[in-house]
Design a protein around this motif. Structure first.
Motif, PDB file in Angstrom:
ATOM      1  N   ILE A  20       2.522   8.789   8.199  1.00  0.00           N
ATOM      2  CA  ILE A  20       1.279   8.065   8.457  1.00  0.00           C
ATOM      3  C   ILE A  20       1.361   7.552   9.891  1.00  0.00           C
ATOM      4  O   ILE A  20       2.432   7.091  10.330  1.00  0.00           O
ATOM      5  N   LYS A  61      -3.600  -2.220   9.719  1.00  0.00           N
ATOM      6  CA  LYS A  61      -3.608  -2.862   8.406  1.00  0.00           C
ATOM      7  C   LYS A  61      -2.893  -4.206   8.451  1.00  0.00           C
ATOM      8  O   LYS A  61      -3.342  -5.185   7.842  1.00  0.00           O
ATOM      9  N   GLU A  72       0.815   4.418   1.272  1.00  0.00           N
ATOM     10  CA  GLU A  72      -0.037   4.844   2.369  1.00  0.00           C
ATOM     11  C   GLU A  72      -0.198   6.349   2.533  1.00  0.00           C
ATOM     12  O   GLU A  72      -1.152   6.802   3.119  1.00  0.00           O
ATOM     13  N   SER A  73       0.771   7.117   2.060  1.00  0.00           N
ATOM     14  CA  SER A  73       0.656   8.546   2.340  1.00  0.00           C
ATOM     15  C   SER A  73       1.449   9.352   1.336  1.00  0.00           C
ATOM     16  O   SER A  73       2.582   9.001   1.005  1.00  0.00           O
ATOM     17  N   LYS A 122       0.827  -1.198   0.000  1.00  0.00           N
ATOM     18  CA  LYS A 122       0.000   0.000   0.000  1.00  0.00           C
ATOM     19  C   LYS A 122       0.863   1.251   0.000  1.00  0.00           C
ATOM     20  O   LYS A 122       1.799   1.366   0.791  1.00  0.00           O
ATOM     21  N   GLU A 163      -2.006   3.055  12.191  1.00  0.00           N
ATOM     22  CA  GLU A 163      -2.676   2.671  10.952  1.00  0.00           C
ATOM     23  C   GLU A 163      -1.945   1.517  10.281  1.00  0.00           C
ATOM     24  O   GLU A 163      -2.570   0.643   9.670  1.00  0.00           O
ATOM     25  N   ILE A 164      -0.626   1.509  10.391  1.00  0.00           N
ATOM     26  CA  ILE A 164       0.164   0.413   9.834  1.00  0.00           C
ATOM     27  C   ILE A 164      -0.107  -0.870  10.612  1.00  0.00           C
ATOM     28  O   ILE A 164      -0.286  -1.948  10.025  1.00  0.00           O
TER      29      ILE A 164
END
Length: 221
Positions: A149, A157, A139-140, A137, A153-154
């Motif tokens: 990020i 996920k 991610e940001s 991903k 959130e990591i």
């Protein structure tokens, strides 16, 4: 009977040279041939040279944009198509081997995804117990020199993906592969957050279009 424009003969000769000895062509001549498939009925040699001058060499060719005089949307699209094609070729090569067991493979996989970007982006690779890729991903997207990020959130996920380990990567648009203090702090924070749920951070890799730096190899992680 009118004569054909001189550049048509020139383009034909370029193609013949390419067929016989592709390495003999200058960078601008390769760009010339590519442009010939997009721009018809026009001598594109001056534009090919202008593009290379504006983007500072063939290594930056995927930075072509419509701000360059004479470059239109179809030309930009052509180079974006080539970039995506190269990305898929490199990704396919890596994925055929099925495992991400060294930073070189990560670099090859991500080079055309984030290595040419003008702003920093973070890629997170979620891996299974054999270092096989579950998902990747981007991610940001951040500013020219900052991308962030939240570590939670990591972790979230990773748990959703049933990942056993994670590899972080981000690009440095400047080409300077030296990790910043912020890069190091972020890596430590993510590693700590992942460890609380039993997931390993295998590496953090800084990616540029023609090189990379591995935190693991450098002894930072």
């Amino acid at each position: 009977m009118s004569e054909k424009p001189y550049y048509l003969g020139h383009r034909k000769r370029l193609k013949e040279r390419f067929k016989a000895h592709p390495e003999s062509l200058q960078d601008y001549e390769i760009i010339e041939l590519i442009l010939g498939y997009v721009i018809r009925g026009k001598d594109v040699k001056p534009l090919a040279k202008k593009i290379l001058d504006e983007v500072k060499g063939v290594a930056n060719i995927f930075n072509v944009n419509e701000d360059i005089e004479g470059v239109g949307g179809e030309t930009v699209l052509m180079f974006r198509l080539l970039q995506e094609f190269y990305r898929r070729v490199e990704s396919a090569k890596v994925l055929e081997e099925k495992v991400f067991d060294n930073p070189e493979k990560v670099f090859k996989y991500l080079k055309y995804q984030i290595g040419f970007e003008n702003v920093e982006k973070i890629a997170v690779l979620y891996l299974d117990s054999k270092n096989g890729l579950i998902s990747c991903k981007i991610e940001s997207a951040g500013t020219v020199n900052e991308s962030y990020i939240p570590p939670r959130e990591i972790v979230k996920k990773a748990l959703l993906e049933n990942a056993v380990s994670v590899i972080l990567a981000h690009n440095h648009p400047s080409g300077n592969l030296t990790p910043s203090n912020g890069d190091k702090v972020f890596t430590e924070t993510v590693e700590s957050a992942l460890s609380t749920v039993g997931i390993r951070l295998l590496d953090h890799i800084i990616v540029y279009k023609n090189g990379y730096l591995s935190f693991k190899k450098e002894g930072i992680l």
